[in-house]
Design a protein around this motif. Structure first.
Motif, PDB file in Angstrom:
ATOM      1  N   MET A   1       0.860  -1.167   0.000  1.00 15.03           N
ATOM      2  CA  MET A   1       0.000   0.000   0.000  1.00 15.03           C
ATOM      3  C   MET A   1       0.902   1.224   0.000  1.00 15.03           C
ATOM      4  SD  MET A   1      -3.420   0.696   2.213  1.00 15.03           S
ATOM      5  CE  MET A   1      -2.743   0.667   3.831  1.00 15.03           C
ATOM      6  N   GLU A   2       0.514   2.228  -0.772  1.00 18.70           N
ATOM      7  CA  GLU A   2       1.329   3.423  -0.946  1.00 18.70           C
ATOM      8  C   GLU A   2       0.446   4.668  -0.901  1.00 18.70           C
ATOM      9  OE1 GLU A   2       4.756   4.225  -4.042  1.00 18.70           O
ATOM     10  OE2 GLU A   2       2.805   4.388  -5.010  1.00 18.70           O
ATOM     11  N   ILE A   3       0.960   5.737  -0.290  1.00 19.82           N
ATOM     12  CA  ILE A   3       0.297   7.039  -0.280  1.00 19.82           C
ATOM     13  C   ILE A   3       1.207   8.017  -1.017  1.00 19.82           C
ATOM     14  CG2 ILE A   3      -0.586   8.929   1.125  1.00 19.82           C
ATOM     15  CD1 ILE A   3      -0.847   6.966   3.439  1.00 19.82           C
ATOM     16  N   LEU A   4       0.628   8.776  -1.951  1.00 20.68           N
ATOM     17  CA  LEU A   4       1.391   9.776  -2.691  1.00 20.68           C
ATOM     18  C   LEU A   4       0.681  11.112  -2.569  1.00 20.68           C
ATOM     19  CD1 LEU A   4       3.617  10.661  -4.694  1.00 20.68           C
ATOM     20  CD2 LEU A   4       2.068  10.015  -6.529  1.00 20.68           C
ATOM     21  N   LEU A   5       1.452  12.145  -2.263  1.00 19.10           N
ATOM     22  CA  LEU A   5       0.914  13.492  -2.098  1.00 19.10           C
ATOM     23  C   LEU A   5       1.812  14.465  -2.836  1.00 19.10           C
ATOM     24  CD1 LEU A   5      -1.066  15.422  -0.558  1.00 19.10           C
ATOM     25  CD2 LEU A   5       0.623  15.449   1.263  1.00 19.10           C
ATOM     26  N   LYS A   6       1.209  15.318  -3.679  1.00 17.99           N
ATOM     27  CA  LYS A   6       1.916  16.440  -4.302  1.00 17.99           C
ATOM     28  C   LYS A   6       1.311  17.693  -3.702  1.00 17.99           C
ATOM     29  CE  LYS A   6       3.006  18.733  -8.650  1.00 17.99           C
ATOM     30  NZ  LYS A   6       2.708  18.802 -10.086  1.00 17.99           N
ATOM     31  N   PHE A   7       2.141  18.463  -2.978  1.00 19.72           N
ATOM     32  CA  PHE A   7       1.617  19.620  -2.267  1.00 19.72           C
ATOM     33  C   PHE A   7       2.675  20.702  -2.144  1.00 19.72           C
ATOM     34  CE2 PHE A   7       4.079  17.595   0.893  1.00 19.72           C
ATOM     35  CZ  PHE A   7       4.151  18.349   2.049  1.00 19.72           C
ATOM     36  N   ARG A   8       2.215  21.884  -1.728  1.00 19.99           N
ATOM     37  CA  ARG A   8       3.142  22.972  -1.400  1.00 19.99           C
ATOM     38  C   ARG A   8       2.604  23.697  -0.186  1.00 19.99           C
ATOM     39  NH1 ARG A   8       2.182  27.151  -6.431  1.00 19.99           N
ATOM     40  NH2 ARG A   8       0.010  27.604  -5.949  1.00 19.99           N
ATOM     41  N   VAL A   9       3.514  24.279   0.576  1.00 23.14           N
ATOM     42  CA  VAL A   9       3.153  24.997   1.797  1.00 23.14           C
ATOM     43  C   VAL A   9       3.862  26.347   1.804  1.00 23.14           C
ATOM     44  CG1 VAL A   9       2.739  22.911   3.155  1.00 23.14           C
ATOM     45  CG2 VAL A   9       5.005  23.908   3.137  1.00 23.14           C
ATOM     46  N   SER A  29      -1.705   6.890  13.199  1.00 23.40           N
ATOM     47  CA  SER A  29      -0.342   6.438  13.452  1.00 23.40           C
ATOM     48  C   SER A  29       0.441   6.396  12.146  1.00 23.40           C
ATOM     49  CB  SER A  29      -0.395   5.035  14.083  1.00 23.40           C
ATOM     50  OG  SER A  29       0.893   4.502  14.200  1.00 23.40           O
ATOM     51  N   ASP A  30       1.756   6.330  12.270  1.00 19.68           N
ATOM     52  CA  ASP A  30       2.616   6.061  11.118  1.00 19.68           C
ATOM     53  C   ASP A  30       3.483   4.837  11.390  1.00 19.68           C
ATOM     54  OD1 ASP A  30       4.381   7.127  12.936  1.00 19.68           O
ATOM     55  OD2 ASP A  30       4.923   8.852  11.726  1.00 19.68           O
ATOM     56  N   SER A  31       3.110   4.059  12.378  1.00 21.84           N
ATOM     57  CA  SER A  31       3.820   2.835  12.706  1.00 21.84           C
ATOM     58  C   SER A  31       3.691   1.838  11.559  1.00 21.84           C
ATOM     59  CB  SER A  31       3.249   2.236  13.992  1.00 21.84           C
ATOM     60  OG  SER A  31       3.871   1.017  14.284  1.00 21.84           O
ATOM     61  N   GLY A  32       4.809   1.278  11.141  1.00 20.83           N
ATOM     62  CA  GLY A  32       4.801   0.347  10.027  1.00 20.83           C
ATOM     63  C   GLY A  32       4.982   1.007   8.677  1.00 20.83           C
ATOM     64  N   PHE A  33       5.186   2.326   8.641  1.00 24.09           N
ATOM     65  CA  PHE A  33       5.466   3.021   7.387  1.00 24.09           C
ATOM     66  C   PHE A  33       6.963   2.883   7.081  1.00 24.09           C
ATOM     67  CE2 PHE A  33       1.875   6.428   7.505  1.00 24.09           C
ATOM     68  CZ  PHE A  33       0.943   5.456   7.722  1.00 24.09           C
ATOM     69  N   ASN A  34       7.344   3.063   5.825  1.00 22.49           N
ATOM     70  CA  ASN A  34       8.759   2.967   5.482  1.00 22.49           C
ATOM     71  C   ASN A  34       9.560   4.139   6.034  1.00 22.49           C
ATOM     72  OD1 ASN A  34       7.576   4.772   3.598  1.00 22.49           O
ATOM     73  ND2 ASN A  34       9.208   4.387   2.132  1.00 22.49           N
ATOM     74  N   ASN A  51       5.201   4.249   2.015  1.00 27.92           N
ATOM     75  CA  ASN A  51       4.752   2.882   1.811  1.00 27.92           C
ATOM     76  C   ASN A  51       4.466   2.244   3.158  1.00 27.92           C
ATOM     77  OD1 ASN A  51       5.102   2.494  -1.112  1.00 27.92           O
ATOM     78  ND2 ASN A  51       7.218   2.968  -0.638  1.00 27.92           N
ATOM     79  N   PHE A  52       3.427   1.443   3.209  1.00 26.85           N
ATOM     80  CA  PHE A  52       3.119   0.647   4.393  1.00 26.85           C
ATOM     81  C   PHE A  52       3.930  -0.633   4.263  1.00 26.85           C
ATOM     82  CE2 PHE A  52      -0.293   3.497   3.854  1.00 26.85           C
ATOM     83  CZ  PHE A  52      -0.971   3.633   5.032  1.00 26.85           C
ATOM     84  N   THR A  53       4.866  -0.871   5.165  1.00 24.02           N
ATOM     85  CA  THR A  53       5.756  -2.020   5.023  1.00 24.02           C
ATOM     86  C   THR A  53       5.194  -3.281   5.664  1.00 24.02           C
ATOM     87  OG1 THR A  53       6.956  -1.360   7.009  1.00 24.02           O
ATOM     88  CG2 THR A  53       7.816  -0.601   4.883  1.00 24.02           C
ATOM     89  N   PHE A  87      -3.504  13.756  -4.415  1.00 20.04           N
ATOM     90  CA  PHE A  87      -3.482  12.889  -3.241  1.00 20.04           C
ATOM     91  C   PHE A  87      -4.017  11.530  -3.672  1.00 20.04           C
ATOM     92  CE2 PHE A  87      -5.672  10.911   0.318  1.00 20.04           C
ATOM     93  CZ  PHE A  87      -4.628  10.817   1.217  1.00 20.04           C
ATOM     94  N   GLY A  88      -3.241  10.497  -3.466  1.00 18.23           N
ATOM     95  CA  GLY A  88      -3.685   9.176  -3.894  1.00 18.23           C
ATOM     96  C   GLY A  88      -3.214   8.080  -2.961  1.00 18.23           C
ATOM     97  N   VAL A  89      -3.992   7.016  -2.919  1.00 19.77           N
ATOM     98  CA  VAL A  89      -3.642   5.809  -2.179  1.00 19.77           C
ATOM     99  C   VAL A  89      -3.715   4.664  -3.168  1.00 19.77           C
ATOM    100  CG1 VAL A  89      -4.244   4.258  -0.285  1.00 19.77           C
ATOM    101  CG2 VAL A  89      -4.594   6.718  -0.026  1.00 19.77           C
TER     102      VAL A  89
END
Length: 105
Positions: A1-9, A29-34, A51-53, A87-89
């Motif tokens: 599983m993957e999360i992709l975000l294109k953003f600006r701040v 949580s972000d536990s288990g993320f790469n 990525n969720f590892t 923003f995509g999963v």
């Protein structure tokens, strides 16, 4: 599983974190993320990918719902504006189909 975000701040001096709701722990949580170090953006358009590892199943509800949020490092005195271009999963699994429904703005 993957999360992709294109953003600006407008504030490039603090880390940003993508977190997902862990249905087993009943908390974001972000536990288990790469990577759990966060992302330090520029003031231009940046890509932030995670990525969720392992234990990715804990982040998917029985009905297929995945809740994700973007949070900054902490409160400060400067108001920050966030523009999100994409923003995509993405999930690759044998034998299961997911339908995503965006109810937010």
């Amino acid at each position: 599983m993957e999360i992709l975000l294109k953003f600006r701040v407008t504030d490039a001096f603090e880390n940003w974190y993508l977190k997902a709701y862990n249905w087993t722990a009943m908390a974001y949580s972000d536990s288990g993320f790469n990577s759990t170090l966060g992302f330090l953006p520029t003031t231009g358009w940046d890509y932030y990918t995670l990525n969720f590892t392992d234990l990715w199943q804990s982040y998917v509800h029985n009905n297929g719902t995945i809740n994700v949020k973007l949070v900054d490092q902490g409160a400060d005195y400067e108001q920050t504006y966030v523009d999100i271009d994409f923003f995509g999963v993405r999930i690759e699994i044998n034998g299961t189909q997911f339908t995503f429904d965006n109810d937010g703005s």
